[in-house]
Every structure is written in C-alpha cells, then in structure tokens.
Design an enzyme around this catalytic site. Structure first.
Site, PDB file in Angstrom:
ATOM      1  N   ASP A   1      11.670   9.384  19.914  1.00 21.54           N
ATOM      2  CA  ASP A   1      11.360   8.491  18.813  1.00 21.54           C
ATOM      3  C   ASP A   1      10.318   9.110  17.909  1.00 21.54           C
ATOM      4  OD1 ASP A   1      10.731   4.844  18.803  1.00 21.54           O
ATOM      5  OD2 ASP A   1      11.223   6.264  17.208  1.00 21.54           O
ATOM      6  N   GLY A   2      10.171   8.532  16.739  1.00 19.00           N
ATOM      7  CA  GLY A   2       9.155   8.998  15.797  1.00 19.00           C
ATOM      8  C   GLY A   2       7.854   8.249  16.002  1.00 19.00           C
ATOM      9  N   ALA A   3       6.915   8.483  15.123  1.00 20.25           N
ATOM     10  CA  ALA A   3       5.640   7.749  15.147  1.00 20.25           C
ATOM     11  C   ALA A   3       5.048   7.781  13.751  1.00 20.25           C
ATOM     12  CB  ALA A   3       4.670   8.375  16.148  1.00 20.25           C
ATOM     13  N   ASP A   4       4.215   6.789  13.476  1.00 25.28           N
ATOM     14  CA  ASP A   4       3.525   6.775  12.180  1.00 25.28           C
ATOM     15  C   ASP A   4       2.258   7.615  12.227  1.00 25.28           C
ATOM     16  OD1 ASP A   4       5.341   4.948  10.888  1.00 25.28           O
ATOM     17  OD2 ASP A   4       4.546   3.445  12.253  1.00 25.28           O
TER      18      ASP A   4
ATOM     19  N   GLY B   1      13.802   5.197  12.619  1.00 26.81           N
ATOM     20  CA  GLY B   1      13.067   5.866  11.546  1.00 26.81           C
ATOM     21  C   GLY B   1      13.835   7.082  11.049  1.00 26.81           C
ATOM     22  N   SER B   2      13.193   7.894  10.220  1.00 23.55           N
ATOM     23  CA  SER B   2      13.891   9.012   9.575  1.00 23.55           C
ATOM     24  C   SER B   2      13.898  10.279  10.431  1.00 23.55           C
ATOM     25  CB  SER B   2      13.236   9.311   8.225  1.00 23.55           C
ATOM     26  OG  SER B   2      11.881   9.693   8.428  1.00 23.55           O
TER      27      SER B   2
ATOM     28  N   LYS C   1       3.063   2.910  15.909  1.00 24.34           N
ATOM     29  CA  LYS C   1       4.478   2.856  15.559  1.00 24.34           C
ATOM     30  C   LYS C   1       4.773   1.510  14.928  1.00 24.34           C
ATOM     31  CE  LYS C   1       7.662   4.244  18.287  1.00 24.34           C
ATOM     32  NZ  LYS C   1       8.328   4.797  17.061  1.00 24.34           N
ATOM     33  N   GLY C   2       5.943   1.433  14.256  1.00 24.44           N
ATOM     34  CA  GLY C   2       6.312   0.172  13.638  1.00 24.44           C
ATOM     35  C   GLY C   2       6.338   0.223  12.130  1.00 24.44           C
TER      36      GLY C   2
ATOM     37  N   GLU D   1      11.604  -0.532  20.325  1.00 22.15           N
ATOM     38  CA  GLU D   1      11.199   0.857  20.587  1.00 22.15           C
ATOM     39  C   GLU D   1      10.288   0.929  21.797  1.00 22.15           C
ATOM     40  OE1 GLU D   1       9.386   1.730  16.839  1.00 22.15           O
ATOM     41  OE2 GLU D   1      11.072   2.983  16.188  1.00 22.15           O
TER      42      GLU D   1
HETATM   43  O1  DER Z   1       8.907   2.372  12.933  1.00 21.89           O
HETATM   44  C1  DER Z   1       8.757   3.271  13.742  1.00 21.89           C
HETATM   45  O2  DER Z   1       8.099   3.168  14.804  1.00 21.89           O
HETATM   46  C2  DER Z   1       9.307   4.625  13.408  1.00 21.89           C
HETATM   47  O3  DER Z   1       9.620   5.353  14.569  1.00 21.89           O
HETATM   48  C3  DER Z   1       8.225   5.330  12.628  1.00 21.89           C
HETATM   49  O4  DER Z   1       7.059   5.230  13.348  1.00 21.89           O
HETATM   50  C4  DER Z   1       8.515   6.791  12.362  1.00 21.89           C
HETATM   51  O5  DER Z   1       9.293   6.813  11.249  1.00 21.89           O
HETATM   52  P1  DER Z   1       9.583   8.182  10.482  1.00 21.89           P
HETATM   53  O6  DER Z   1      10.179   9.112  11.530  1.00 21.89           O
HETATM   54  O7  DER Z   1      10.545   7.786   9.433  1.00 21.89           O
HETATM   55  O8  DER Z   1       8.267   8.675   9.959  1.00 21.89           O
END
Ligand code: DER
Length: 237
Positions: A88-91, A31-32, A101-102, A110
């Site tokens: 990691d990121g999360a939604d 993700g970003s 996530k996803g 992930e």
């Molecule tokens: O797809 C994912 O799980 C990414 O980690 C997403 O949840 C977070 O993406 P972002 O950092 O671009 O918001």
C-alpha cells in the site's frame, strides 16, 4: 525524475522482492502508487506467466476495480483472512515508520487488510519520507467517523490534542465525502512542532465513541520503499 517515475520504481522493486511463487494471498492498497504495483503484478501474470494462483484482496472500491481491470483473481477477507503480503501507499512516513494514511479516504479497509498481513509493505515517492509527521504532509491525520458523531468527535480530539479537525468536503459532489463504508472523514491538523506519542494518540482517538478508524498506522509497516529523484530506491525498515 517525475514523481510518477519515482512511485513506479518503488512499486516495482517492492513487488519483485515480496511477491513470489509462494505468495498466495496479496493485499492491495489504495491510491496512485499502488497502481504501479498492480501493473507490475499483471505484467508478471499475463506476460511472464507467473503467479497464476495469486489471489488479491482489495482495500477499497478503487483497489477492487484495479484487480478486476487487470483480470487478477479477486479475493476477500471472508475467504482469505490470512494475507501473506499487503502492499500500500502512504501519505507520510516518519523516522519510526509511523504512517499517515487516508489521503485517498480508504484508511479503514486499508488498516484492516494491513492488519491481516504477515508483512505490510509501503511503496512511496521520496516526498513521503519525513523525520517527523507533518513536515511534508499538511492535510493532517484522516479519521473515519460515524456521520452523526463528527462534531463531538472533532471537539473531543481538539480538546485532547489541540490543532483543528475539519470535515472533508467533496469537490464534485455536494456536501461531505462519504467513504466506501458510508462514513465521514475528519482531517485533523495537529500542532506541527509538537512531539506527539503517536501510539498514545492513535489509541486515544480510536476510543472516542463514533470513531471507526484513524489514519495513524503505528508499528504496522514491515518495510518502506521510496522512489528517489535520481531513480534509486531507498528502503526503510
Ligand atoms: O489513502 C491512502 O492511504 C493512500 O494509500 C495514500 O496514503 C497514498 O496515496 P498515493 O500513493 O496516491 O500517494
């Protein structure tokens, strides 16, 4: 401040608190937001001469290319299954630190990488921090499914838990999104104001034949770092 600045602050704070000279194996999410985490690691490796033995295990092609682009040591679960920290990121994250996530379609690897880590650290901007799932994230729970089974799985989920599951279609490719693992994605828009037991939902959906993985990360996150609009970082644990 712009969302990117909020993401960057959260990512740099988390990296500097969790990646030390004792960190040998680091899981890299997708993700970003995680891009800012990798940039901070690269800065410490290449500008400050730190973390020279660090090995980075990717959770997607995107993460793999990030590691390669910044000339970090690329590892894999075959050789490095015991991960010290995964970032990691999360939604979206709820009050119990249940994650959706996803959004970027990388949830399967992930979740595997996160499950191999002693500590799983989430980095996000303030828009991801909710009381209940669905408050801010409106695309539903991503679920990775075997392509031949997406319709029966869709029907099964809707019968079990209501809402609507839809096949994620590609934008610049004809047809559905195909994941890094060659599968399809369903985005399940659950019933907004219903109180779900996300542990039960995650288990039940995972058991449906043809489901590879869900984007519900329950009892997995160690700590969440949120970049706030005022430049501060809020921590949830
Ligand atoms: O797809 C994912 O799980 C990414 O980690 C997403 O949840 C977070 O993406 P972002 O950092 O671009 O918001």
């Amino acid at each position: 401040i712009a969302l990117d600045a909020a993401k960057k602050t959260a990512a740099r704070t988390a990296v500097d608190q969790w990646v030390t000279e004792d960190t040998k194996i680091l899981g890299i999410g997708s993700g970003s937001t995680v891009v800012f985490a990798v940039q901070r690691i690269a800065e410490r490796v290449w500008k400050e001469g730190e973390l020279t033995d660090l090995i980075c295990v990717p959770s997607s092609y995107q993460a793999r290319h990030l590691i390669l682009d910044y000339n970090l040591n690329l590892g894999d679960l075959d050789r490095n299954p015991n991960i010290d920290v995964a970032i990691d990121g999360a939604d979206e994250v709820d009050r119990h630190m249940v994650l959706i996530k996803g959004g970027g379609g990388c949830l399967l690897q992930e979740k595997v990488v996160a499950s191999c880590a002693k500590n799983f650290i989430v980095v996000a901007d303030y828009t991801k921090n909710s009381i209940r799932l669905g408050e801010q994230w409106c695309r539903g729970v991503p679920i990775e499914v075997a392509p031949m089974a997406y319709v029966p799985i869709k029907l099964h989920i809707e019968a079990l838990f209501g809402g609507e599951a839809s096949l994620r279609m590609a934008k610049v490719k004809a047809g559905p999104i195909v994941t890094d693992n060659g599968n399809f994605l369903l985005d399940w828009k659950f019933i907004a104001n219903r109180e779900y037991d996300w542990d039960e939902v995650n288990r039940a959906i995972t058991l449906i034949p043809g489901v590879l993985e869900t984007g519900l990360f329950v009892n997995m996150a160690t700590k969440c770092y949120y970049g706030m609009a005022d430049g501060q970082v809020k921590v949830q644990n």
